[in-house]
Design an enzyme around this catalytic site. Structure first.
Site, PDB file in Angstrom:
ATOM      1  N   GLU A 253      29.989   5.783  28.932  1.00  0.00           N
ATOM      2  CA  GLU A 253      31.015   5.066  29.697  1.00  0.00           C
ATOM      3  C   GLU A 253      31.137   5.677  31.087  1.00  0.00           C
ATOM      4  O   GLU A 253      30.866   6.872  31.271  1.00  0.00           O
ATOM      5  CB  GLU A 253      32.385   5.203  29.002  1.00  0.00           C
ATOM      6  CG  GLU A 253      32.460   4.517  27.661  1.00  0.00           C
ATOM      7  CD  GLU A 253      33.860   4.634  27.032  1.00  0.00           C
ATOM      8  OE1 GLU A 253      34.718   5.358  27.562  1.00  0.00           O
ATOM      9  OE2 GLU A 253      34.072   3.992  25.987  1.00  0.00           O
ATOM     10  N   LYS A 255      32.907   7.568  33.959  1.00  0.00           N
ATOM     11  CA  LYS A 255      34.007   8.535  33.993  1.00  0.00           C
ATOM     12  C   LYS A 255      34.813   8.257  35.262  1.00  0.00           C
ATOM     13  O   LYS A 255      34.430   8.632  36.370  1.00  0.00           O
ATOM     14  CB  LYS A 255      33.478   9.980  34.010  1.00  0.00           C
ATOM     15  CG  LYS A 255      34.595  11.025  33.949  1.00  0.00           C
ATOM     16  CD  LYS A 255      34.028  12.435  33.888  1.00  0.00           C
ATOM     17  CE  LYS A 255      35.065  13.490  33.546  1.00  0.00           C
ATOM     18  NZ  LYS A 255      36.203  13.545  34.418  1.00  0.00           N
ATOM     19  N   ARG A 260      44.798  10.291  33.968  1.00  0.00           N
ATOM     20  CA  ARG A 260      44.788   9.974  32.547  1.00  0.00           C
ATOM     21  C   ARG A 260      46.108   9.291  32.201  1.00  0.00           C
ATOM     22  O   ARG A 260      47.187   9.768  32.573  1.00  0.00           O
ATOM     23  CB  ARG A 260      44.632  11.265  31.742  1.00  0.00           C
ATOM     24  CG  ARG A 260      44.497  11.078  30.238  1.00  0.00           C
ATOM     25  CD  ARG A 260      43.083  10.675  29.910  1.00  0.00           C
ATOM     26  NE  ARG A 260      42.834  10.509  28.484  1.00  0.00           N
ATOM     27  CZ  ARG A 260      42.118  11.351  27.755  1.00  0.00           C
ATOM     28  NH1 ARG A 260      41.613  12.455  28.295  1.00  0.00           N
ATOM     29  NH2 ARG A 260      41.878  11.099  26.480  1.00  0.00           N
ATOM     30  N   ARG A 275      48.555  13.197  31.111  1.00  0.00           N
ATOM     31  CA  ARG A 275      47.758  14.114  30.295  1.00  0.00           C
ATOM     32  C   ARG A 275      48.620  15.259  29.778  1.00  0.00           C
ATOM     33  O   ARG A 275      48.491  15.699  28.659  1.00  0.00           O
ATOM     34  CB  ARG A 275      46.667  14.663  31.203  1.00  0.00           C
ATOM     35  CG  ARG A 275      45.667  15.535  30.582  1.00  0.00           C
ATOM     36  CD  ARG A 275      44.823  16.083  31.727  1.00  0.00           C
ATOM     37  NE  ARG A 275      43.612  16.707  31.277  1.00  0.00           N
ATOM     38  CZ  ARG A 275      43.552  17.891  30.703  1.00  0.00           C
ATOM     39  NH1 ARG A 275      44.634  18.581  30.491  1.00  0.00           N
ATOM     40  NH2 ARG A 275      42.376  18.381  30.329  1.00  0.00           N
ATOM     41  N   GLU A 305      42.350   5.517  31.975  1.00  0.00           N
ATOM     42  CA  GLU A 305      42.445   6.189  33.273  1.00  0.00           C
ATOM     43  C   GLU A 305      42.931   5.156  34.291  1.00  0.00           C
ATOM     44  O   GLU A 305      42.372   4.056  34.372  1.00  0.00           O
ATOM     45  CB  GLU A 305      41.050   6.717  33.642  1.00  0.00           C
ATOM     46  CG  GLU A 305      41.012   7.602  34.843  1.00  0.00           C
ATOM     47  CD  GLU A 305      41.166   9.099  34.516  1.00  0.00           C
ATOM     48  OE1 GLU A 305      41.449   9.476  33.347  1.00  0.00           O
ATOM     49  OE2 GLU A 305      41.033   9.888  35.457  1.00  0.00           O
ATOM     50  N   PHE A 346      39.925   3.024  27.643  1.00  0.00           N
ATOM     51  CA  PHE A 346      38.728   3.485  26.930  1.00  0.00           C
ATOM     52  C   PHE A 346      38.988   3.851  25.469  1.00  0.00           C
ATOM     53  O   PHE A 346      38.077   4.167  24.740  1.00  0.00           O
ATOM     54  CB  PHE A 346      37.975   4.599  27.674  1.00  0.00           C
ATOM     55  CG  PHE A 346      38.812   5.799  28.068  1.00  0.00           C
ATOM     56  CD1 PHE A 346      39.277   6.687  27.118  1.00  0.00           C
ATOM     57  CD2 PHE A 346      39.078   6.041  29.408  1.00  0.00           C
ATOM     58  CE1 PHE A 346      40.015   7.793  27.483  1.00  0.00           C
ATOM     59  CE2 PHE A 346      39.832   7.151  29.793  1.00  0.00           C
ATOM     60  CZ  PHE A 346      40.302   8.030  28.820  1.00  0.00           C
ATOM     61  N   ARG A 423      39.042  19.477  22.416  1.00  0.00           N
ATOM     62  CA  ARG A 423      37.872  19.332  23.258  1.00  0.00           C
ATOM     63  C   ARG A 423      36.685  19.500  22.329  1.00  0.00           C
ATOM     64  O   ARG A 423      36.481  20.564  21.773  1.00  0.00           O
ATOM     65  CB  ARG A 423      37.864  20.425  24.329  1.00  0.00           C
ATOM     66  CG  ARG A 423      36.894  20.182  25.461  1.00  0.00           C
ATOM     67  CD  ARG A 423      36.921  21.312  26.457  1.00  0.00           C
ATOM     68  NE  ARG A 423      38.088  21.350  27.313  1.00  0.00           N
ATOM     69  CZ  ARG A 423      38.303  20.515  28.340  1.00  0.00           C
ATOM     70  NH1 ARG A 423      37.428  19.574  28.629  1.00  0.00           N
ATOM     71  NH2 ARG A 423      39.379  20.623  29.075  1.00  0.00           N
ATOM     72  N   LYS A 429      30.933  15.049  28.774  1.00  0.00           N
ATOM     73  CA  LYS A 429      30.932  14.516  30.142  1.00  0.00           C
ATOM     74  C   LYS A 429      29.715  15.015  30.916  1.00  0.00           C
ATOM     75  O   LYS A 429      29.194  16.104  30.657  1.00  0.00           O
ATOM     76  CB  LYS A 429      32.232  14.865  30.860  1.00  0.00           C
ATOM     77  CG  LYS A 429      32.550  16.327  30.949  1.00  0.00           C
ATOM     78  CD  LYS A 429      33.914  16.546  31.613  1.00  0.00           C
ATOM     79  CE  LYS A 429      34.310  18.006  31.533  1.00  0.00           C
ATOM     80  NZ  LYS A 429      35.549  18.335  32.167  1.00  0.00           N
TER      81      LYS A 429
HETATM   82  P1  ATP Z   1      38.053  16.813  34.587  1.00  0.00           P
HETATM   83  O1  ATP Z   1      38.738  17.885  35.371  1.00  0.00           O
HETATM   84  O2  ATP Z   1      36.562  16.861  34.599  1.00  0.00           O
HETATM   85  O3  ATP Z   1      38.608  15.434  34.824  1.00  0.00           O
HETATM   86  P2  ATP Z   1      39.636  17.261  32.265  1.00  0.00           P
HETATM   87  O4  ATP Z   1      39.813  18.676  31.819  1.00  0.00           O
HETATM   88  O5  ATP Z   1      40.797  16.605  32.926  1.00  0.00           O
HETATM   89  O6  ATP Z   1      38.329  17.177  33.113  1.00  0.00           O
HETATM   90  P3  ATP Z   1      37.882  16.367  30.251  1.00  0.00           P
HETATM   91  O7  ATP Z   1      38.133  16.059  28.859  1.00  0.00           O
HETATM   92  O8  ATP Z   1      37.109  17.573  30.522  1.00  0.00           O
HETATM   93  O9  ATP Z   1      39.261  16.375  31.027  1.00  0.00           O
HETATM   94  O10 ATP Z   1      37.120  15.150  30.931  1.00  0.00           O
HETATM   95  C1  ATP Z   1      37.477  13.893  30.572  1.00  0.00           C
HETATM   96  C2  ATP Z   1      38.477  13.322  31.565  1.00  0.00           C
HETATM   97  O11 ATP Z   1      37.847  12.268  32.261  1.00  0.00           O
HETATM   98  C3  ATP Z   1      39.628  12.702  30.821  1.00  0.00           C
HETATM   99  O12 ATP Z   1      40.727  13.595  30.727  1.00  0.00           O
HETATM  100  C4  ATP Z   1      39.955  11.452  31.624  1.00  0.00           C
HETATM  101  O13 ATP Z   1      41.042  11.734  32.482  1.00  0.00           O
HETATM  102  C5  ATP Z   1      38.736  11.183  32.451  1.00  0.00           C
HETATM  103  N1  ATP Z   1      38.004   9.949  32.086  1.00  0.00           N
HETATM  104  C6  ATP Z   1      37.638   8.986  32.963  1.00  0.00           C
HETATM  105  N2  ATP Z   1      36.959   8.012  32.358  1.00  0.00           N
HETATM  106  C7  ATP Z   1      36.864   8.342  31.045  1.00  0.00           C
HETATM  107  C8  ATP Z   1      36.268   7.711  29.912  1.00  0.00           C
HETATM  108  N3  ATP Z   1      35.610   6.575  30.001  1.00  0.00           N
HETATM  109  N4  ATP Z   1      36.412   8.333  28.704  1.00  0.00           N
HETATM  110  C9  ATP Z   1      37.073   9.504  28.600  1.00  0.00           C
HETATM  111  N5  ATP Z   1      37.644  10.145  29.646  1.00  0.00           N
HETATM  112  C10 ATP Z   1      37.546   9.572  30.863  1.00  0.00           C
END
Ligand code: ATP
Length: 590
Positions: A253, A255, A260, A275, A305, A346, A423, A429
């Site tokens: 998908e 990103k 969030r 989040r 998102e 998502f 996690r 990712k």
């Molecule tokens: P980052 O700082 O890289 O955004 P994070 O610590 O906030 O990371 P991670 O779980 O590491 O969170 O990365 C996933 C994040 O990406 C999610 O928290 C979400 O906010 C965002 N995101 C965007 N598109 C998607 C998707 N299709 N599926 C899941 N998460 C997504």
């Protein structure tokens, strides 16, 4: 059986014990013993141990400023405010200031109330709930009432709770362990943690455990209008590694780079949470309004998102446009017209009275496709289902072109449930930065500060940063950060950190360096660096890669503050070990 309310002096003696240890197992046992004693006061006690009155998402503010507390201390002791301010500057903590004032003599009434935990809690609720005309006086009176009915040590802790600085050094996970030790069997630990991730209210968990409602907890899935801890992704640095890790059975998908968003709907009522479980409904009037006009469910919970976009071109804007919207309530309506938001859905956790979290991801996605027709405000995350490396790479490149950060691989496996708060490898990712020699940015917690010299005199020269070791609930140092600050940021630092400075090393910090000032772990910064190296001075992953050494981030520079993250959401030791290993692999391959 008649239940006698717990004395607050009893609670306080446990608080003192907790302050004298940093060992997690010991803390857990002290908590378990305290919880067992608390009877019907348990729920209130659990909140007070966290320095709160209710779970964060309910948004209760204690609302008595330092200034008002000083006024109240002056009124009750008959000493001028200037005297109290002097003691406060000397001790740096209002709790200890109240303790000193109380022990040096205040006017006490003839009959002193028996100070029970329940009484303290009720007075604190009074302090938090009065608003409007005359409320300041009522709040101060409630505080003075507590002051004259308590002993010096009790008022120290009460004051710290009111000022949000109880800081017993216990994370939610330790409190959860304490509850399990007190009321349950270790074999349920994982399920209870899952229940907590879907219902992050330790009071609710405590009450059910005490009443032996283990069944209710084991079945506790998500509930509309109650925020849950979102599922998170692991990271890998190459598409072929991701394909392998996913057993060649995954969807990919986009990103999206936004905020969030968990959207809850129940019988006409919508709530949106971030989040970090903060309620942000009022920041999204457009999403709220349009959800109701497009969909008609009894109930649902979706995860996605929210991204600002240009409705003329469909182009996505950078994340900063959304963050500007947060907290600027008065400009929102205008801003919303200028910069509408689209929510990319998502995941789905709940629909029309039924939890969907135990269904595998492909089924949940089908349910989204069937029930959520796309429109201007709600779209489905773009995705492909393939195992073809070049197709995935093309999809990734397109995602970047369209303003995304990269892609997220999602397991299609039978076990691909929605894992709240975790996690894990069900989501991986892959961001653009992974392709450069640098790995991902890290989110690190400020735990210390070094005084500046020369141009930086009067502010800090560097900050000591730590990652989070979630296995033993400690913060381990990773680097000293001295670059990436703008002049404004540098000048603002002492103010930003001043109320987080504490005298001795914070309870959960593991550091062999001694900064000029210790900072209570709360501020999370996003940091980029050149590489992760083995280091004899930093404590992250000590003795794991090499005996006598830990891991450090070289050439760290500040990207931005991550105020959506709590210290326990920082990059973990385990992630840094993984980053070190995969970076080694990239170097070896090239
Ligand atoms: P980052 O700082 O890289 O955004 P994070 O610590 O906030 O990371 P991670 O779980 O590491 O969170 O990365 C996933 C994040 O990406 C999610 O928290 C979400 O906010 C965002 N995101 C965007 N598109 C998607 C998707 N299709 N599926 C899941 N998460 C997504």
């Amino acid at each position: 059986m008649l239940y006698i309310n717990m004395d607050f002096s009893d609670v306080v003696s446990y608080f003192s014990k907790m302050e004298n240890t940093t060992k997690r197992l010991e803390l857990t046992s002290i908590l378990a013993e305290l919880f067992k004693k608390s009877g019907e006061d348990l729920k209130k006690l659990v909140y007070l141990v966290q320095g709160k009155l209710m779970p964060d998402y309910i948004g209760v503010e204690l609302g008595l400023s330092d200034k008002l507390i000083i006024k109240a201390l002056s009124k009750a002791s008959g000493r001028p405010e200037a005297d109290i301010n002097k003691i406060f500057s000397r001790l740096g903590d209002l709790g200890s200031t109240a303790e000193e004032i109380s022990s040096s003599g205040i006017q006490k009434p003839l009959i002193i109330e028996r100070l029970t935990l329940d009484y303290v809690y009720q007075q604190l609720i009074k302090i938090s709930s009065y608003t409007g005309h005359g409320s300041i006086k009522t709040k101060m009176d409630a505080y003075i009432d507590l002051l004259i009915n308590s002993n010096p040590i009790e008022i120290k802790y009460i004051t710290r709770i009111i000022t949000g600085k109880l800081r017993l050094g216990v994370a939610d996970s330790t409190i959860l362990d304490g509850l399990i030790e007190a009321f349950s069997d270790k074999k349920y630990a994982e399920d209870i943690e899952t229940a907590y991730n879907f219902h992050p209210d330790l009071g609710y968990i405590a009450e059910n455990l005490m009443k032996n409602n283990i069944k209710e907890l084991l079945n506790a899935g998500p509930l509309p209008l109650i925020p849950f801890k979102v599922m998170l992704a692991e990271r890998l640095q190459s598409i072929s590694d991701i394909r392998e890790k996913m057993n060649h059975n995954a969807a990919y998908e986009y990103k999206y780079d936004g905020l969030r968003t968990q959207l809850h709907f129940l019988n006409g009522k919508i709530k949106i949470f971030s989040r970090g479980l903060e309620e942000t409904t009022s920041s999204f009037p457009d999403i709220v309004q349009n959800f109701k006009s497009y969909y008609s469910f009894d109930s649902c919970i979706i995860d996605g998102e929210s991204v600002p976009y240009n409705p003329e071109t469909g182009e996505l804007y950078p994340f900063q446009m959304v963050s500007k919207r947060r907290g600027r309530k008065y400009e929102l309506t205008e801003k919303t017209k200028e910069v509408p938001l689209v929510m990319f859905i998502f995941d789905i956790l709940y629909l029309n009275g039924k939890s969907l979290v135990d269904l595998p991801y492909p089924e949940r996605r089908l349910i989204i496709e069937k029930n959520f027709k796309e429109n201007e405000y709600f779209k489905l995350a773009k995705r492909i289902v393939t195992d073809d490396e070049s197709e995935i790479l093309k999809f990734f490149e397109r995602s970047i072109e369209e303003g995304c950060e990269g892609i997220v691989a999602k397991s299609n496996g039978i076990d691909s449930i929605y894992r709240a708060g975790a996690r894990g490898w069900l989501w991986i990712k892959f961001k653009r930065d992974y392709q450069s020699e640098l790995s991902d940015s890290l989110d690190l917690v400020v735990i210390g500060a070094f005084d500046g010299h020369g141009r930086r005199k009067g502010t800090y020269g560097a900050l000591l940063l730590a990652c989070y070791n979630n296995e033993n609930d400690t913060f381990e140092t990773v680097c000293k950060l001295g670059s990436g600050f703008t002049d404004e940021m540098l000048a603002a630092m002492p103010r930003l950190l001043s109320d987080k400075i504490i005298e001795k090393k914070p309870a959960r910090v593991n550091s062999s360096m001694e900064p000029d000032h210790w900072i209570y772990p709360s501020l999370v910064l996003e940091i980029r660096g050149a590489e992760i190296t083995v280091s004899p001075v930093h404590t992250c992953a000590m003795n794991i890669i090499e005996n006598g050494s830990g891991l450090a981030l070289r050439f760290p520079r500040l990207i931005k503050a991550r105020d959506d993250k709590k210290p326990e959401d920082a990059t973990t030791t385990k992630e840094i070990i993984e980053m070190y290993k995969s970076q080694k692999k990239v170097i070896e391959k090239s």
